[in-house]
Design a protein around this motif. Sequence first.
Motif, mmCIF file in Angstrom:
data_model
loop_
_atom_site.group_PDB
_atom_site.id
_atom_site.type_symbol
_atom_site.label_atom_id
_atom_site.label_comp_id
_atom_site.label_asym_id
_atom_site.label_seq_id
_atom_site.Cartn_x
_atom_site.Cartn_y
_atom_site.Cartn_z
ATOM 1 N N VAL A 17 32.353 40.418 53.430
ATOM 2 C CA VAL A 17 33.358 40.042 52.436
ATOM 3 C C VAL A 17 33.131 40.829 51.145
ATOM 4 C CG1 VAL A 17 34.198 38.151 50.962
ATOM 5 C CG2 VAL A 17 33.764 37.742 53.396
ATOM 6 N N ILE A 18 31.893 40.875 50.691
ATOM 7 C CA ILE A 18 31.582 41.599 49.461
ATOM 8 C C ILE A 18 31.949 43.075 49.603
ATOM 9 C CG2 ILE A 18 29.680 42.365 47.990
ATOM 10 C CD1 ILE A 18 28.451 39.527 48.485
ATOM 11 N N ALA A 19 31.648 43.681 50.738
ATOM 12 C CA ALA A 19 31.986 45.091 50.960
ATOM 13 C C ALA A 19 33.504 45.300 50.992
ATOM 14 C CB ALA A 19 31.354 45.583 52.262
ATOM 15 N N ALA A 20 34.222 44.404 51.661
ATOM 16 C CA ALA A 20 35.680 44.525 51.748
ATOM 17 C C ALA A 20 36.326 44.354 50.378
ATOM 18 C CB ALA A 20 36.242 43.495 52.732
ATOM 19 N N VAL A 21 35.831 43.406 49.595
ATOM 20 C CA VAL A 21 36.394 43.192 48.259
ATOM 21 C C VAL A 21 36.050 44.363 47.339
ATOM 22 C CG1 VAL A 21 36.386 41.686 46.228
ATOM 23 C CG2 VAL A 21 36.536 40.695 48.509
ATOM 24 N N ALA A 22 34.898 44.977 47.519
ATOM 25 C CA ALA A 22 34.560 46.160 46.732
ATOM 26 C C ALA A 22 35.569 47.279 46.996
ATOM 27 C CB ALA A 22 33.142 46.624 47.047
ATOM 28 N N LEU A 23 35.960 47.444 48.253
ATOM 29 C CA LEU A 23 37.005 48.427 48.593
ATOM 30 C C LEU A 23 38.320 48.077 47.910
ATOM 31 C CD1 LEU A 23 36.417 48.873 52.437
ATOM 32 C CD2 LEU A 23 35.965 50.565 50.646
ATOM 33 N N LEU A 49 32.037 29.774 53.150
ATOM 34 C CA LEU A 49 31.977 30.016 51.714
ATOM 35 C C LEU A 49 33.396 30.032 51.167
ATOM 36 C CD1 LEU A 49 29.364 32.909 51.590
ATOM 37 C CD2 LEU A 49 29.065 30.592 50.689
ATOM 38 N N THR A 50 33.561 29.548 49.956
ATOM 39 C CA THR A 50 34.843 29.612 49.267
ATOM 40 C C THR A 50 34.743 30.691 48.198
ATOM 41 O OG1 THR A 50 35.233 27.257 49.633
ATOM 42 C CG2 THR A 50 36.557 28.329 47.927
ATOM 43 N N TRP A 51 35.684 31.612 48.242
ATOM 44 C CA TRP A 51 35.711 32.767 47.350
ATOM 45 C C TRP A 51 36.878 32.660 46.375
ATOM 46 C CZ3 TRP A 51 31.801 36.252 47.943
ATOM 47 C CH2 TRP A 51 31.090 36.203 49.136
ATOM 48 N N MET A 52 36.707 33.280 45.203
ATOM 49 C CA MET A 52 37.772 33.320 44.196
ATOM 50 C C MET A 52 37.866 34.733 43.642
ATOM 51 S SD MET A 52 40.009 31.523 42.297
ATOM 52 C CE MET A 52 39.449 29.825 42.251
ATOM 53 N N GLU A 53 39.060 35.304 43.751
ATOM 54 C CA GLU A 53 39.363 36.584 43.105
ATOM 55 C C GLU A 53 40.090 36.251 41.808
ATOM 56 O OE1 GLU A 53 41.754 38.857 45.820
ATOM 57 O OE2 GLU A 53 40.246 38.732 47.400
ATOM 58 N N VAL A 54 39.660 36.850 40.710
ATOM 59 C CA VAL A 54 40.251 36.574 39.403
ATOM 60 C C VAL A 54 40.846 37.873 38.856
ATOM 61 C CG1 VAL A 54 39.821 35.741 37.062
ATOM 62 C CG2 VAL A 54 38.523 34.776 38.987
ATOM 63 N N LEU A 75 39.188 42.703 54.847
ATOM 64 C CA LEU A 75 39.021 41.306 54.442
ATOM 65 C C LEU A 75 39.901 40.364 55.255
ATOM 66 C CD1 LEU A 75 37.789 39.226 52.490
ATOM 67 C CD2 LEU A 75 39.679 39.729 50.924
ATOM 68 N N GLN A 76 41.094 40.804 55.570
ATOM 69 C CA GLN A 76 42.041 39.949 56.300
ATOM 70 C C GLN A 76 41.446 39.387 57.594
ATOM 71 O OE1 GLN A 76 44.068 39.446 53.616
ATOM 72 N NE2 GLN A 76 45.636 39.187 55.150
ATOM 73 N N ALA A 77 40.663 40.182 58.295
ATOM 74 C CA ALA A 77 40.085 39.753 59.572
ATOM 75 C C ALA A 77 38.953 38.743 59.385
ATOM 76 C CB ALA A 77 39.574 40.968 60.340
ATOM 77 N N LEU A 78 38.455 38.596 58.169
ATOM 78 C CA LEU A 78 37.322 37.697 57.911
ATOM 79 C C LEU A 78 37.744 36.317 57.413
ATOM 80 C CD1 LEU A 78 35.089 40.313 56.069
ATOM 81 C CD2 LEU A 78 34.868 39.561 58.447
#
Length: 95
Positions: A17-23, A49-54, A75-78
């Motif tokens: 998730v962290i790698a996909a969001v970095a992209l 885990l619950t994630w938040m994009e701001v 990210l979509q696949a995760l």
Amino acid sequence: MDCYIYYKTAAVHEAQVIAAVALLQNKLFTTLGLKMRLQRRPEITDDCLTWMEVYRDIPADFHGQLAPLLHANPLQALLQGERHAEYFEDAQLCV
């Protein structure tokens, strides 16, 4: 206006998730000039885990511009369920 997008993923996929969001962050910055923050809840619930994009100070057509970037992102696949977006604007305070 600001946008907050939250979603869940399996806890075992944290690094992906962290790698996909970095992209996604890189693509957003290079194509739209936008910066974003990624946060997560500290606790794991039901192995997720619950994630938040701001996103701060988004353009009016932000959702439409974000959609194709997400479609091409791993990210979509995760995701476990849907991404939920909420929008907030600054309130006028009387003092």
